[in-house]
Scaffold this active site. Sequence first.
Site, mmCIF file in Angstrom:
data_model
loop_
_atom_site.group_PDB
_atom_site.id
_atom_site.type_symbol
_atom_site.label_atom_id
_atom_site.label_comp_id
_atom_site.label_asym_id
_atom_site.label_seq_id
_atom_site.Cartn_x
_atom_site.Cartn_y
_atom_site.Cartn_z
ATOM 1 N N GLN A 79 0.840 -1.210 0.000
ATOM 2 C CA GLN A 79 0.000 0.000 0.000
ATOM 3 C C GLN A 79 0.876 1.262 0.000
ATOM 4 O O GLN A 79 0.480 2.289 0.568
ATOM 5 C CB GLN A 79 -0.936 -0.014 1.204
ATOM 6 C CG GLN A 79 -2.155 -0.908 1.024
ATOM 7 C CD GLN A 79 -2.995 -0.483 -0.182
ATOM 8 O OE1 GLN A 79 -3.094 0.693 -0.521
ATOM 9 N NE2 GLN A 79 -3.604 -1.460 -0.825
ATOM 10 N N SER A 80 2.022 1.210 -0.638
ATOM 11 C CA SER A 80 2.928 2.357 -0.646
ATOM 12 C C SER A 80 2.332 3.566 -1.363
ATOM 13 O O SER A 80 1.944 3.493 -2.537
ATOM 14 C CB SER A 80 4.232 1.940 -1.341
ATOM 15 O OG SER A 80 5.005 3.075 -1.669
ATOM 16 N N ASN A 81 2.283 4.698 -0.663
ATOM 17 C CA ASN A 81 1.861 5.953 -1.291
ATOM 18 C C ASN A 81 2.925 6.433 -2.273
ATOM 19 O O ASN A 81 2.618 7.016 -3.312
ATOM 20 C CB ASN A 81 1.663 7.041 -0.229
ATOM 21 C CG ASN A 81 0.545 6.713 0.733
ATOM 22 O OD1 ASN A 81 -0.581 6.480 0.302
ATOM 23 N ND2 ASN A 81 0.857 6.669 2.016
ATOM 24 N N CYS A 83 4.945 4.586 -4.079
ATOM 25 C CA CYS A 83 4.880 3.837 -5.337
ATOM 26 C C CYS A 83 3.694 4.294 -6.184
ATOM 27 O O CYS A 83 3.819 4.441 -7.408
ATOM 28 C CB CYS A 83 4.802 2.337 -5.052
ATOM 29 S SG CYS A 83 6.360 1.679 -4.401
#
Length: 345
Positions: A79-81, A83
Amino acid sequence: MNIEYPARERLANLPTPLQPLERISDHFSMPYGGPKIWIKRDDLTESAMSGNKLRKLEFIIAEARARGCNTLITCGGEQSNHCRATALAAAKCGLKAHLILRQGAGARDGAAVPDGNLLVDYLAGAEVSLYPLREYIDQLPSLFEYWSGIYEKQGDRALCIPTGGSDGLGIWGYIQGAQELLEDCQRAGFTPDQLICASGSGGTQAGLILGSQIFAEGVQVTGYAVCDSAEYFVNKIREDVEDWARRYQQPHRLEIQQIQVIDDYIGPGYAIATEEIYQTIALAAQLEGILLDPVYTGKAFHGMLQDIKAGRYADCENLVFVHTGGQFGVFPQRSGFRSSWADAE
Ligand SMILES: *Cc1c(COP(=O)(O)O)cnc(C)c1O
């Protein structure tokens, strides 16, 4: 003092607003003799690309172009912002994006649910490679080598961006962000006693500290860790600043005591929130119409409110909380919020 910025690809809508949090200050700070709380709305840097990572990407993408790269490879949690913002920014700039993602503990191979940020990664056309937690941790450097090798063979050229875009290049984003924020405060008629942010890979805090040193002779910056120890962040921030000073021949240095990190509010672990965090998020939405997230800003904001009550900021008049974004991270944790709207008072 003045500073010469490197090339920058304009992607964010700047300056973002600086707003007072009147009701939260009245309810949770002033009754405890605490400061007035302001919020720097870096959740409004853009819509889909929103958040703090876009400020870093402005400098990173300009560097990619200068080096003749047509592909961005980066990494992060499922859930990387960072990325998600990279995937969209790459699309907007006509570049390819390849994301090396770490599955959550307990996830089965390839079983990631396309929700929140991950859903947007796919929509933006990014190549996504998901790895089990252990493999990701043990092999990250070789995964970067492997994938950039694949692109080289196809005649592409890739720029590898570290976790969170935090290194001597990415921290330019918040050197500039600090300059902007200090100008906002001046326009609003006050000097901030402290700037507060969530720290995940350290680049935002590193830039804020450097920027406040360059432009305001050292307004104190406090980072609330959302993973890793305070000691880890002190070292990481020093390394990023040293990398920056070396790459850009800058005379500025940081002393250890300028790097203030609080690691008391991480809770059970990275991206794992507790009932209190969900309630603080509901409260900020109900009192101020602001959406915090359970991975970064919700934890940092909660920690700040607890520390205000405990008297940590008793000698401050104005605190500025930097809202670094993250709203797509709310939705995959929907089940955690179930009880929050009933008893957020
Ligand atoms: C990445 C991120 C942070 C932390 O910033 P770092 O520069 O990695 O320390 C804070 N908030 C949000 C919403 C983020 O995505």
